[in-house]
Design a protein around this motif. Structure first.
Motif, PDB file in Angstrom:
ATOM      1  N   GLN A  83      -0.189   2.508   1.914  1.00 10.21           N
ATOM      2  CA  GLN A  83       0.556   2.573   0.664  1.00 10.21           C
ATOM      3  C   GLN A  83       1.691   3.585   0.766  1.00 10.21           C
ATOM      4  O   GLN A  83       1.498   4.718   1.183  1.00 10.21           O
ATOM      5  CB  GLN A  83      -0.376   2.938  -0.490  1.00 10.21           C
ATOM      6  CG  GLN A  83       0.301   2.897  -1.852  1.00 10.21           C
ATOM      7  CD  GLN A  83      -0.700   3.056  -2.990  1.00 10.21           C
ATOM      8  OE1 GLN A  83      -1.712   2.360  -3.041  1.00 10.21           O
ATOM      9  NE2 GLN A  83      -0.425   3.980  -3.886  1.00 10.21           N
TER      10      GLN A  83
ATOM     11  N   LYS B  81       5.832  -5.690  -0.589  1.00 12.23           N
ATOM     12  CA  LYS B  81       5.792  -5.329  -2.003  1.00 12.23           C
ATOM     13  C   LYS B  81       4.875  -6.315  -2.715  1.00 12.23           C
ATOM     14  O   LYS B  81       5.128  -7.525  -2.709  1.00 12.23           O
ATOM     15  CB  LYS B  81       7.198  -5.338  -2.597  1.00 12.23           C
ATOM     16  CG  LYS B  81       8.075  -4.255  -1.998  1.00 12.23           C
ATOM     17  CD  LYS B  81       9.485  -4.264  -2.542  1.00 12.23           C
ATOM     18  CE  LYS B  81      10.294  -3.135  -1.904  1.00 12.23           C
ATOM     19  NZ  LYS B  81      11.719  -3.194  -2.289  1.00 12.23           N
TER      20      LYS B  81
ATOM     21  N   GLU C 222       4.408  -2.965  -9.105  1.00  6.01           N
ATOM     22  CA  GLU C 222       4.144  -3.387  -7.733  1.00  6.01           C
ATOM     23  C   GLU C 222       3.897  -2.180  -6.839  1.00  6.01           C
ATOM     24  O   GLU C 222       4.329  -1.066  -7.126  1.00  6.01           O
ATOM     25  CB  GLU C 222       5.287  -4.241  -7.181  1.00  6.01           C
ATOM     26  CG  GLU C 222       6.589  -3.492  -6.994  1.00  6.01           C
ATOM     27  CD  GLU C 222       7.711  -4.372  -6.478  1.00  6.01           C
ATOM     28  OE1 GLU C 222       7.614  -5.617  -6.551  1.00  6.01           O
ATOM     29  OE2 GLU C 222       8.727  -3.813  -6.006  1.00  6.01           O
ATOM     30  N   VAL C 223       3.178  -2.453  -5.775  1.00  6.12           N
ATOM     31  CA  VAL C 223       2.860  -1.436  -4.779  1.00  6.12           C
ATOM     32  C   VAL C 223       3.606  -1.773  -3.495  1.00  6.12           C
ATOM     33  O   VAL C 223       3.626  -2.937  -3.075  1.00  6.12           O
ATOM     34  CB  VAL C 223       1.343  -1.385  -4.493  1.00  6.12           C
ATOM     35  CG1 VAL C 223       1.007  -0.221  -3.575  1.00  6.12           C
ATOM     36  CG2 VAL C 223       0.551  -1.292  -5.782  1.00  6.12           C
ATOM     37  N   THR C 224       4.236  -0.777  -2.889  1.00  9.14           N
ATOM     38  CA  THR C 224       4.914  -0.976  -1.605  1.00  9.14           C
ATOM     39  C   THR C 224       4.035  -0.414  -0.490  1.00  9.14           C
ATOM     40  O   THR C 224       3.609   0.740  -0.549  1.00  9.14           O
ATOM     41  CB  THR C 224       6.291  -0.281  -1.579  1.00  9.14           C
ATOM     42  OG1 THR C 224       7.107  -0.830  -2.615  1.00  9.14           O
ATOM     43  CG2 THR C 224       6.981  -0.504  -0.238  1.00  9.14           C
TER      44      THR C 224
ATOM     45  N   VAL D 285       4.362   3.352  -5.537  1.00  6.08           N
ATOM     46  CA  VAL D 285       3.942   2.506  -6.650  1.00  6.08           C
ATOM     47  C   VAL D 285       5.050   2.512  -7.693  1.00  6.08           C
ATOM     48  O   VAL D 285       5.535   3.587  -8.069  1.00  6.08           O
ATOM     49  CB  VAL D 285       2.629   3.013  -7.289  1.00  6.08           C
ATOM     50  CG1 VAL D 285       2.247   2.141  -8.477  1.00  6.08           C
ATOM     51  CG2 VAL D 285       1.509   3.052  -6.266  1.00  6.08           C
TER      52      VAL D 285
ATOM     53  N   GLN E  86       0.673  -5.178  -8.605  1.00  7.09           N
ATOM     54  CA  GLN E  86      -0.488  -4.292  -8.713  1.00  7.09           C
ATOM     55  C   GLN E  86      -1.787  -5.052  -8.980  1.00  7.09           C
ATOM     56  O   GLN E  86      -2.859  -4.603  -8.602  1.00  7.09           O
ATOM     57  CB  GLN E  86      -0.253  -3.268  -9.828  1.00  7.09           C
ATOM     58  CG  GLN E  86       0.700  -2.159  -9.437  1.00  7.09           C
ATOM     59  CD  GLN E  86       0.938  -1.179 -10.578  1.00  7.09           C
ATOM     60  OE1 GLN E  86       1.411  -1.554 -11.642  1.00  7.09           O
ATOM     61  NE2 GLN E  86       0.615   0.085 -10.359  1.00  7.09           N
TER      62      GLN E  86
ATOM     63  N   ILE F  46      -3.407  -7.147  -1.597  1.00  7.69           N
ATOM     64  CA  ILE F  46      -3.479  -5.710  -1.303  1.00  7.69           C
ATOM     65  C   ILE F  46      -4.541  -5.439  -0.239  1.00  7.69           C
ATOM     66  O   ILE F  46      -4.299  -4.740   0.750  1.00  7.69           O
ATOM     67  CB  ILE F  46      -3.762  -4.904  -2.588  1.00  7.69           C
ATOM     68  CG1 ILE F  46      -2.512  -4.902  -3.483  1.00  7.69           C
ATOM     69  CG2 ILE F  46      -4.183  -3.468  -2.252  1.00  7.69           C
ATOM     70  CD1 ILE F  46      -2.719  -4.282  -4.845  1.00  7.69           C
TER      71      ILE F  46
END
Length: 206
Positions: A162, A143, A171-173, A165, A146, A152
């Motif tokens: 990905q 996680k 945050e992006v998982t 979101v 962003q 990333i």
């Protein structure tokens, strides 16, 4: 996690050692940084709270933590403290009681001068390999905030895809499914890593 408290993992750029009380003062200084608090979604702790956290992480069966050392500095300095070689940490959290094969991975290269040198990449690869071979994991999630473009990009380079979101948490998982080809790739990437008993190096002549 008690399982890794006597293990040292030696890579090309980094050395992973268990998080001990010796590392707490430097770690505590790092976490005073507002940037690191933001990137790790952490609240600042007192030194006493940091020692308590280190102790609980060592005992908890669902948290595996290694401190990341600069391998070149660590190997060059006879009798140097590990604290002087610290650059960050890497963690695996077994967050889903219903799925013991899933681990959430985090990495932090706290020393600004040590970023962009591949330390985080090797630390993550070593931790993934440890998770697969020692903890029986076959799925990993990360996680990431962003706005944390370097992290990333790094996880995408390591084959994470990905998953979701969260606009609420910003945050992006990302997820990596450890298929047979992925596992072979991972073990190839970490074939140079040596596992040693922790602390033995201080007894060796230089």
């Amino acid at each position: 996690m008690r399982l890794n408290q006597n293990i040292l993992l030696l890579g090309k750029k980094v050395v992973l050692v268990p998080y001990t009380s010796e590392h707490v003062p430097r770690y505590h200084e790092w976490m005073k940084s507002e940037e690191l608090q933001r990137l790790t979604a952490s609240e600042p702790l007192t030194l006493e709270q940091e020692y308590a956290m280190q102790h609980s992480w060592r005992e908890d069966a669902d948290k595996c933590t290694f401190i990341v050392l600069d391998a070149e500095k660590w190997q060059a300095q006879t009798g140097a403290t590990e604290e002087s070689c610290m650059v960050g940490d890497v963690n695996l959290f077994l967050t889903d009681p219903g799925d013991p094969s899933l681990g959430e991975i985090e990495v932090m290269i706290a020393e600004p001068s040590c970023r962009g040198k591949g330390f985080g990449t090797e630390a993550v690869l070593m931790m993934l390999s440890y998770g697969v071979t020692r903890l029986g994991l076959n799925k990993f999630e990360a996680k990431i905030g962003q706005g944390n473009e370097p992290s990333i990009r790094m996880f995408q380079k390591l084959h994470f895809e990905q998953l979701a979101v969260s606009t609420v948490f910003q945050e992006v998982t990302f997820r990596l499914m450890m298929s047979e080809p992925e596992q072979q790739w991972l073990l190839q990437q970490t074939s140079h890593v040596e596992e040693k008993p922790y602390r033995d190096r201080w007894l060796e002549p230089h």
